[in-house]
Design a protein around this motif. Structure first.
Motif, PDB file in Angstrom:
ATOM      1  N   ASN A  41    -104.414  37.894 -61.705  1.00 11.18           N
ATOM      2  CA  ASN A  41    -104.463  37.864 -60.244  1.00 11.18           C
ATOM      3  C   ASN A  41    -104.754  36.440 -59.781  1.00 11.18           C
ATOM      4  N   SER A  42    -103.879  35.527 -60.249  1.00 13.64           N
ATOM      5  CA  SER A  42    -104.084  34.117 -59.925  1.00 13.64           C
ATOM      6  C   SER A  42    -103.763  33.807 -58.468  1.00 13.64           C
ATOM      7  N   TYR A  43    -103.018  34.701 -57.837  1.00 12.04           N
ATOM      8  CA  TYR A  43    -102.636  34.470 -56.444  1.00 12.04           C
ATOM      9  C   TYR A  43    -103.854  34.612 -55.524  1.00 12.04           C
ATOM     10  N   THR A  44    -103.992  33.652 -54.609  1.00 10.99           N
ATOM     11  CA  THR A  44    -105.052  33.700 -53.609  1.00 10.99           C
ATOM     12  C   THR A  44    -104.413  33.667 -52.227  1.00 10.99           C
ATOM     13  N   ASP A  45    -104.742  34.651 -51.423  1.00 12.50           N
ATOM     14  CA  ASP A  45    -104.214  34.702 -50.065  1.00 12.50           C
ATOM     15  C   ASP A  45    -104.988  33.700 -49.213  1.00 12.50           C
ATOM     16  N   ILE A  46    -104.316  32.592 -48.862  1.00 15.49           N
ATOM     17  CA  ILE A  46    -104.984  31.518 -48.126  1.00 15.49           C
ATOM     18  C   ILE A  46    -105.450  31.973 -46.757  1.00 15.49           C
ATOM     19  N   ARG A  47    -104.820  33.009 -46.242  1.00 20.39           N
ATOM     20  CA  ARG A  47    -105.159  33.507 -44.909  1.00 20.39           C
ATOM     21  C   ARG A  47    -106.575  34.081 -44.857  1.00 20.39           C
ATOM     22  N   LYS A  48    -107.103  34.535 -46.046  1.00 16.78           N
ATOM     23  CA  LYS A  48    -108.405  35.198 -46.082  1.00 16.78           C
ATOM     24  C   LYS A  48    -109.554  34.257 -46.429  1.00 16.78           C
ATOM     25  N   LEU A  49    -109.222  32.974 -46.594  1.00 19.16           N
ATOM     26  CA  LEU A  49    -110.274  32.019 -46.935  1.00 19.16           C
ATOM     27  C   LEU A  49    -111.143  31.714 -45.720  1.00 19.16           C
ATOM     28  N   ASP A  50    -112.403  31.322 -46.009  1.00 17.11           N
ATOM     29  CA  ASP A  50    -113.312  30.888 -44.949  1.00 17.11           C
ATOM     30  C   ASP A  50    -113.289  29.375 -44.850  1.00 17.11           C
ATOM     31  N   PHE A 111     -98.754  25.096 -29.696  1.00 10.58           N
ATOM     32  CA  PHE A 111     -99.905  25.882 -30.171  1.00 10.58           C
ATOM     33  C   PHE A 111     -99.877  27.285 -29.579  1.00 10.58           C
ATOM     34  N   VAL A 112     -99.537  27.379 -28.293  1.00  6.09           N
ATOM     35  CA  VAL A 112     -99.471  28.692 -27.637  1.00  6.09           C
ATOM     36  C   VAL A 112     -98.388  29.542 -28.273  1.00  6.09           C
ATOM     37  N   ASN A 113     -97.261  28.924 -28.613  1.00  3.03           N
ATOM     38  CA  ASN A 113     -96.169  29.663 -29.248  1.00  3.03           C
ATOM     39  C   ASN A 113     -96.584  30.185 -30.621  1.00  3.03           C
ATOM     40  N   MET A 114     -97.349  29.352 -31.368  1.00  4.16           N
ATOM     41  CA  MET A 114     -97.850  29.789 -32.682  1.00  4.16           C
ATOM     42  C   MET A 114     -98.786  30.973 -32.534  1.00  4.16           C
ATOM     43  N   THR A 115     -99.567  30.949 -31.466  1.00  6.48           N
ATOM     44  CA  THR A 115    -100.482  32.055 -31.206  1.00  6.48           C
ATOM     45  C   THR A 115     -99.717  33.339 -30.953  1.00  6.48           C
ATOM     46  N   LYS A 116     -98.617  33.223 -30.213  1.00  6.50           N
ATOM     47  CA  LYS A 116     -97.826  34.406 -29.907  1.00  6.50           C
ATOM     48  C   LYS A 116     -97.182  34.966 -31.170  1.00  6.50           C
ATOM     49  N   THR A 117     -96.618  34.083 -31.957  1.00  5.82           N
ATOM     50  CA  THR A 117     -95.896  34.547 -33.154  1.00  5.82           C
ATOM     51  C   THR A 117     -96.840  34.858 -34.309  1.00  5.82           C
ATOM     52  N   LYS A 118     -98.076  34.451 -34.152  1.00  2.00           N
ATOM     53  CA  LYS A 118     -99.098  34.675 -35.174  1.00  2.00           C
ATOM     54  C   LYS A 118     -98.687  34.087 -36.524  1.00  2.00           C
ATOM     55  N   GLU A 119     -98.009  32.922 -36.444  1.00  3.29           N
ATOM     56  CA  GLU A 119     -97.590  32.256 -37.664  1.00  3.29           C
ATOM     57  C   GLU A 119     -98.633  31.261 -38.154  1.00  3.29           C
ATOM     58  N   ALA A 120     -99.594  30.901 -37.325  1.00  2.29           N
ATOM     59  CA  ALA A 120    -100.553  29.852 -37.666  1.00  2.29           C
ATOM     60  C   ALA A 120    -101.947  30.444 -37.900  1.00  2.29           C
ATOM     61  N   PHE A 121    -102.654  29.854 -38.912  1.00  2.00           N
ATOM     62  CA  PHE A 121    -104.046  30.204 -39.219  1.00  2.00           C
ATOM     63  C   PHE A 121    -104.827  28.896 -39.208  1.00  2.00           C
ATOM     64  N   VAL A 122    -105.930  28.876 -38.458  1.00  2.00           N
ATOM     65  CA  VAL A 122    -106.653  27.623 -38.213  1.00  2.00           C
ATOM     66  C   VAL A 122    -108.110  27.765 -38.689  1.00  2.00           C
ATOM     67  N   TRP A 123    -108.622  26.665 -39.355  1.00  2.00           N
ATOM     68  CA  TRP A 123    -110.026  26.629 -39.788  1.00  2.00           C
ATOM     69  C   TRP A 123    -110.656  25.352 -39.253  1.00  2.00           C
ATOM     70  N   ASP A 124    -111.721  25.494 -38.496  1.00  2.00           N
ATOM     71  CA  ASP A 124    -112.419  24.356 -37.914  1.00  2.00           C
ATOM     72  C   ASP A 124    -113.291  23.704 -38.982  1.00  2.00           C
TER      73      ASP A 124
END
Length: 561
Positions: A41-50, A111-124
């Motif tokens: 299970n080497s795959y890591t879902d980057i979307r779930k990272l903190d 940025f607003v378009n990415m929010t609509k399409t939910k294609e972007a994941f952002v970490w501060d």
């Protein structure tokens, strides 16, 4: 170090080894299953990272340029996306694709378009920096190409890309009814909610679905199998199975290792115990020879092997016990023989005077002879001598047993031993060969004068009696450290070795009882018991030039020389 401490230390060492082996096996199994789990299970879902998990994945060099870690870039590619470091103004500071056709600076509209399409994941990441992951799955890209072109008549290039991605292109009505499968294999139609649900939980999607609204109001749907499909439940079940197998394997190893370790411990500790039990059985059968166990002993040195040295004290004790028992058995046999010899001699000593008394009394009582007064007096004198001898013998026997049982009370007084011996010699006028005592003037001891005179009577009388007439007998008194030593020295022919060893034994009689009736044969035994009752010791040295009998007594002098 005592046996208990040695055994405790040895057991602690063994079980430390046991625990260490188990620990190593446990760590090995855990490491194996962790590695297997990571490998499978080497795959890591980057979307779930903190956010904190990405803090070390970018850095700034001396030129002020930011760089992303290769691990982060590889993870973005596995997740079919683009990873970028963006500041708060939307400027891209670093990107996983340097030649990307994406903008080098984002506008608020983008940025607003990415929010609509939910294609972007952002970490501060703080300090005005943000890590952005933009999903660029083949399904989304294919859908974009189809929407931009003529979706009714797909070009060969689009068909080729759909075929390479093993994708399906479908048309749905606004009401959600599938109207056409334009390209790809037939699959179960999706509902509107299923299309929406397929945009979440990326790793648990069997297929990635991209949907877009066409000009005529219908909905274009592109479906691509998710190569990173890894649902939680199957993974959990698989993990539980592997955990169960690992637990079973661990307990099997523990079981067999415990059996082997117990067998080893049993051999290590059981063999010596069996060996000592056999030795004890041999001792019980009066067999005092050690066992010849080559597995236990070193043939060259005769000692126990190193791994059995913990039992060396027991082995030594058993050897000493065997030696003691063997010596005691010899002493018992010797004592029994001496007892028999003494009883035989004593019986003879009693029978001889009794025979004389009985014979003379029979002669006196006989009517066949008319004895004169002189003859009768001679008979009576002989009978009196024999009776006196028998009485002395019985008294000496009784006295020896009283001394043995501490039934004799000593009335000790402080005397100068040299002066006491000089007075004794001056009073004994019948022994002409007895010389004037020699020795230390300051020789104070505590003795019972009457009983000590008996000691001298027996020892000095024995020396004079068993040396030729005219042979000197000398008494010497010496003051030594803590003791006063009295030596009775004669110049006779000495005492044979076999008689010397048993000289003070009351069960032993070295002289011929038929030739001498002036003594009872118990004088030396009584002398030894009386000396020991005075807290002293007595020993004899003899050779062909004479015999030395030495008595040592505790000294009463405040300062000894």
């Amino acid at each position: 170090m005592g046996l208990s401490t040695k055994m405790t230390t040895r057991f602690l060492a063994y079980f430390f080894v046991f625990y260490t082996v188990l620990l190593v096996v446990s760590i090995g199994l855990i490491a194996y299953f962790v590695y297997d789990a990571m490998d499978s299970n080497s795959y890591t879902d980057i979307r779930k990272l903190d956010a904190f998990e990405l803090e070390s994945d970018f850095k700034k060099d001396s030129n002020g340029t930011y760089h992303l870690s290769q691990d982060l870039i590889d993870s973005a590619r596995e997740n079919n996306g683009l990873i970028q470091l963006v500041n708060k103004n939307g400027k891209v500071l670093a990107s996983s694709e340097n030649n990307s056709d994406c903008c080098q600076s984002y506008t608020i509209a983008e940025f607003v378009n990415m929010t609509k399409t939910k294609e972007a994941f952002v970490w501060d990441q703080g300090k005005g920096l943000f890590i952005v992951f933009i999903e660029k799955h083949p399904a989304t890209q294919l859908l974009s190409l189809i929407v931009q072109g003529n979706y009714e008549y797909l070009s060969d290039d689009i068909k080729k890309k759909l075929n390479e991605a093993d994708a399906t292109f479908e048309i749905y009505s606004p009401e959600g009814r599938r109207e056409q499968i334009v390209f790809g294999p037939s699959k179960k139609a999706l509902s509107g909610i299923e299309i929406l649900a397929s945009t979440h939980n990326y790793s648990e999607r069997k297929e990635v679905v991209a949907a877009g609204l066409l000009e005529n109001g219908t909905v274009a749907v592109v479906r691509v199998n998710n190569s990173n499909y890894n649902p939680f439940e199957p993974a959990l079940i698989d993990g539980l199975k592997k955990f169960g197998i690992g637990l079973l394997l661990f307990h099997l190893i523990l079981f067999f290792f415990t059996i082997l370790f117990s067998f080893w411990i049993g051999t290590r500790f059981g063999r010596p115990v069996l060996y000592f039990l056999k030795r004890i059985e041999k001792l019980a059968k009066q067999d005092y020879k050690p066992l010849d166990d080559r597995k236990l002993r070193n043939l060259k040195t005769g000692r126990l092997k190193r791994k059995y040295r913990v039992y060396e004290n027991i082995d030594q004790s058993l050897s000493e016990l065997a030696h003691t028992l063997e010596a005691n058995e010899r002493k018992i046999k010797q004592t029994e023989k001496l007892r028999e010899d003494w009883i035989t001699g004593l019986s003879h000593d009693l029978k001889t005077p009794l025979s004389s008394i009985f014979g003379y009394s029979t002669m006196i009582a006989s009517d066949e002879y008319d004895w004169s007064d002189t003859e009768i007096k001679g008979f009576a004198k002989t009978m009196q001598e024999k009776s006196t001898y028998m009485n002395a013998l019985i008294e000496d026997l009784t006295y020896t047993y009283q001394l043995k049982n501490n039934a004799i009370t000593l009335n000790k007084v402080d005397v100068n031993l040299l002066e006491f011996v000089e007075m004794y010699v001056s009073n004994v006028v019948v022994w002409k060969d007895l010389q004037k005592p020699q020795g230390s003037i300051s020789s104070q001891v505590s003795i019972d004068p009457k009983l000590f005179e008996r000691v001298l009577d027996n020892l000095v009388g024995n020396a004079i009696k068993h040396t030729p007439e005219g042979t000197k007998v000398i008494l010497k008194v010496q003051q030594k450290e803590g003791i006063v030593q009295l030596t009775i020295q004669d110049e006779g022919k000495g005492i044979p070795k076999e008689e010397l060893e048993n000289l003070f034994n009351r069960y032993y009689r070295g002289t011929n009882t038929t030739t001498e009736t002036s003594g009872t044969g118990l004088g030396l035994a009584i002398a030894k018991q009386l000396v020991e009752a005075h807290d002293g010791n007595i020993f004899v040295e003899s050779d062909g030039n004479g015999t030395n009998v030495t008595i040592t007594l505790p000294s009463n002098n405040a300062n000894t020389n």
